[in-house]
Design an enzyme around this catalytic site. Structure first.
Site, short mmCIF file in Angstrom:
data_model
loop_
_atom_site.label_atom_id
_atom_site.label_comp_id
_atom_site.label_asym_id
_atom_site.label_seq_id
_atom_site.Cartn_x
_atom_site.Cartn_y
_atom_site.Cartn_z
N ASN A 156 26.25 24.34 12.92
CA ASN A 156 27.64 23.92 13.00
C ASN A 156 28.24 23.52 11.65
O ASN A 156 29.38 23.81 11.36
CB ASN A 156 27.81 22.79 14.01
CG ASN A 156 27.15 21.51 13.56
OD1 ASN A 156 25.98 21.52 13.17
ND2 ASN A 156 27.86 20.42 13.59
N GLU A 253 18.47 13.63 13.58
CA GLU A 253 19.93 13.48 13.76
C GLU A 253 20.30 14.39 14.91
O GLU A 253 20.31 15.61 14.75
CB GLU A 253 20.67 13.93 12.51
CG GLU A 253 20.40 13.12 11.27
CD GLU A 253 21.23 11.86 11.20
OE1 GLU A 253 22.03 11.61 12.13
OE2 GLU A 253 21.07 11.12 10.23
N CYS A 288 29.00 16.91 15.05
CA CYS A 288 28.24 15.86 15.75
C CYS A 288 29.08 14.61 15.89
O CYS A 288 29.08 13.96 16.92
CB CYS A 288 26.94 15.58 15.01
SG CYS A 288 27.18 15.20 13.27
P1 NAP Z 1 19.40 23.28 17.96
O1 NAP Z 1 19.40 24.39 18.88
O2 NAP Z 1 18.62 22.07 18.27
O3 NAP Z 1 18.92 23.86 16.55
C1 NAP Z 1 18.87 23.06 15.39
C2 NAP Z 1 17.98 23.75 14.36
O4 NAP Z 1 16.63 23.73 14.82
C3 NAP Z 1 18.32 25.21 14.11
O5 NAP Z 1 18.08 25.52 12.76
C4 NAP Z 1 17.31 25.91 15.00
O6 NAP Z 1 17.09 27.22 14.55
C5 NAP Z 1 16.10 25.03 14.76
N1 NAP Z 1 15.01 25.12 15.73
C6 NAP Z 1 15.06 25.44 17.04
N2 NAP Z 1 13.80 25.40 17.57
C7 NAP Z 1 12.97 25.02 16.57
C8 NAP Z 1 11.55 24.81 16.48
N3 NAP Z 1 10.74 24.97 17.50
N4 NAP Z 1 11.06 24.44 15.29
C9 NAP Z 1 11.85 24.28 14.22
N5 NAP Z 1 13.18 24.49 14.23
C10 NAP Z 1 13.73 24.85 15.40
O7 NAP Z 1 20.86 22.76 17.65
P2 NAP Z 1 22.15 23.62 17.32
O8 NAP Z 1 22.64 24.24 18.57
O9 NAP Z 1 21.90 24.48 16.13
O10 NAP Z 1 23.17 22.48 16.84
C11 NAP Z 1 24.00 21.80 17.70
C12 NAP Z 1 23.45 20.42 17.96
O11 NAP Z 1 23.21 19.74 16.74
C13 NAP Z 1 24.44 19.53 18.69
O12 NAP Z 1 23.78 18.80 19.70
C14 NAP Z 1 24.93 18.58 17.62
O13 NAP Z 1 25.42 17.34 18.07
C15 NAP Z 1 23.73 18.42 16.80
N6 NAP Z 1 24.10 17.92 15.48
C16 NAP Z 1 23.78 16.63 15.15
C17 NAP Z 1 24.17 16.12 13.94
C18 NAP Z 1 23.85 14.71 13.54
O14 NAP Z 1 23.95 14.40 12.36
N7 NAP Z 1 23.47 13.83 14.45
C19 NAP Z 1 24.89 16.91 13.07
C20 NAP Z 1 25.22 18.20 13.45
C21 NAP Z 1 24.80 18.70 14.66
P3 NAP Z 1 17.77 28.47 15.32
O15 NAP Z 1 19.21 28.14 15.50
O16 NAP Z 1 17.55 29.59 14.38
O17 NAP Z 1 17.05 28.64 16.61
#
Ligand code: NAP
Ligand code: MG
Length: 491
Positions: A156, A253, A288
């Site tokens: 994002n 996070e 987020c």
């Molecule tokens: P996600 O599906 O959890 O993915 C996050 C990252 O983890 C991506 O790079 C993903 O790669 C990777 N990943 C997935 N499975 C993994 C594994 N087994 N081992 C290592 N890495 C793995 O989250 P998203 O859909 O990209 O992002 C949206 C979420 O992020 C929302 O819930 C949002 O609130 C949260 N977020 C939180 C913050 C904060 O600071 N608290 C900031 C921004 C976003 P792939 O996409 O290539 O699978």
């Protein structure tokens, strides 16, 4: 417009193809049949090579002084924006693969270097060891870098989020392996490459590829000494389980469902509505720290709904590359389906749903992952749009009657990332803020535009563990090391 970009891995100071030679494609969410480019599809052997390269670079990098590392961080900040033509191309590539409007892509890219400068400014403070004078002992508490850090960022806000962990990891003395998301890998890869190019070989390594193939091998790699993950709650839980194998500390996070409390005396002028709109809808709501639940005192409910509706109606939804566009598409099909599902559920439950904004190109809108800025009026608290993280361009507006009720609504969530209080009454704002379960509370604002980049950032409850940014964000990449002797000898 029809350029197709290919990005490689960056390991040991060099761009290189994945060992398998494979790539994966990334499409434009505004035009899902347009392939924007291909990123190298790494595998386990690439993860091994990246971790070994980072481990080999660690002894020298960690033995530099803070001032020496700060000088490198300054060089990075300069290099990131040194080639204006390259930068412009990287920004438009970012918009094409991500969907966010050009202006947002530009800000995210151009401000990345600032985070390196902020960290470099901490050099002097980091040099100060803590001293405990005896008797019975004199003790010096120093801090040591942990070693190889695995940094995982979501799609994002890949650059801004990297800015909350990469400069901090480097300043602390760690070397890193970075894994961006497959949903936005091209512009991040080129940006990470520019950081890596001006650092000693092996200090920053980049591996792109499918999570199912390289995710766990990175998280459980024996050379990785700390994991800093930003993403969803379910994957965050998984990361923590994986980290248990090698007893590696984690910073997580995760998601948020931020509440904003608009009190009866809030100043609701045009500027406040504009800030509130951006807090909820910037980057199509995929932030987020976006304002994801608006609670307003019943006496101001109609005024707030009208004011926010007016700002939403002015928005132009379309291709982020066009200058008139103020809101782009949702980044990917999965996220689009989640948001649409929540809106449809609210409609079925009888809530009034206002889908606002202008669509100059209906054909494009129908083909891409677009959703107009959407207000969901007074929905039942059990609906997903209230309970869950929507992470898209829709926000519920709910009236409250008393301050206690409003605080209860805000805290009644599995999440606890950020929150906000809107009132001109400073004392009351502080009193309420102290009762909110959140890592960050904004007053009379919310989200990125209200964020102090010097402050630590992170969440309560399911929103995560630990903090990024600020001095705390650097210390999170270090271990305290106590050195003591009988009193009178050391200090
Ligand atoms: P996600 O599906 O959890 O993915 C996050 C990252 O983890 C991506 O790079 C993903 O790669 C990777 N990943 C997935 N499975 C993994 C594994 N087994 N081992 C290592 N890495 C793995 O989250 P998203 O859909 O990209 O992002 C949206 C979420 O992020 C929302 O819930 C949002 O609130 C949260 N977020 C939180 C913050 C904060 O600071 N608290 C900031 C921004 C976003 P792939 O996409 O290539 O699978
Ligand atoms: Mg929500």
């Amino acid at each position: 417009m029809t350029d197709v970009t290919h990005t490689q891995l960056f390991i040991g100071g060099q761009w290189q193809d994945s060992l398998s030679g494979e790539e994966f494609s990334i499409c434009n969410p505004a035009r899902p049949d347009e392939v924007v480019g291909f990123a190298a599809n790494g595998n386990v052997a690439d993860i091994d090579a990246a971790c070994e390269s980072a481990a080999a670079a660690f002894p020298q990098w960690s033995s530099l002084s803070y001032q020496e590392r700060a000088a490198y961080l300054h060089r990075v900040a300069e290099h990131l924006v040194a080639d204006a033509v390259e930068l412009e191309k990287r920004i438009s590539l970012f918009t094409r693969e991500h969907g966010k409007i050009l202006q947002e892509a530009s800000i995210e890219m151009r401000r990345f270097g600032d985070r390196f400068l902020l960290c470099a400014d901490y050099a002097e403070r980091l040099e100060q060891d803590e001293q405990l004078q005896g008797p019975p002992f004199d003790t010096v508490i120093t801090r040591q870098a942990r070693g190889v850090a695995a940094l995982v960022v979501p799609w994002n806000w890949p650059i801004s989020i990297l800015g909350a962990k990469l400069p901090q990891a480097l300043m602390a003395g760690n070397t890193v392996v970075i894994k961006p998301s497959k949903e936005s890998a091209l512009a991040p890869a080129l940006t990470i490459g520019r950081v890596a190019e001006v650092l000693p070989a092996g200090v920053v390594n980049l591996v792109t590829g499918s999570s199912s193939r390289i995710g766990d091998p990175l998280l459980t790699h024996p050379l990785v000494r700390t994991i800093n993950f930003t993403g969803s709650v379910p994957v965050g839980r998984h990361v923590m389980k994986m980290a248990a194998d090698n007893l590696v500390p984690v910073t997580l996070e995760l998601g948020g469902n931020d509440a904003g409390l608009i009190l009866e005396d809030a100043e609701l002028d045009a500027d406040a509505f504009r800030r509130m709109y951006l807090a909820s809808f910037m980057s199509s709501g995929q932030i987020c720290m976006a304002l994801k639940r608006i609670y307003v005192h019943r006496s101001r409910y109609d005024e707030l709904v009208d004011g926010l509706s007016a700002v939403c109606s002015q928005q132009v939804v379309g291709d982020g590359l066009l200058p008139e566009t103020t809101m782009g598409p949702v980044n990917n099909r999965g996220q689009y389906d989640i948001v649409i599902g929540m809106i449809e559920q609210a409609k079925r439950a009888g809530a009034e749903v206002r889908e606002l904004g202008q669509v100059p190109d209906q054909d494009l809108y129908d083909r891409g992952y677009f959703q107009k800025p959407t207000l969901v009026l007074n929905p039942d608290a059990a609906l997903d749009i209230v309970k869950e993280e929507q992470f898209g361009p829709a926000v519920p507006i709910i009236p409250f009657d008393t301050e206690e009720e409003a605080i209860g609504f805000a805290n009644d969530s599995e999440f606890g990332l950020c929150s906000s209080v809107w009132t001109p009454d400073r004392e009351r704002a502080m009193n309420i803020a102290r009762k909110l379960e959140a890592g960050y509370t904004y007053l009379n604002g919310h989200g990125p535009l209200a964020q102090d980049g010097r402050a630590p950032f992170g969440g309560f409850k399911s929103s995560g563990i630990g903090r990024n940014l600020g001095f705390e964000g650097i210390q999170a990449f270090q271990e305290p090391h106590a050195i003591s002797a009988p009193a009178g000898w050391l200090l």
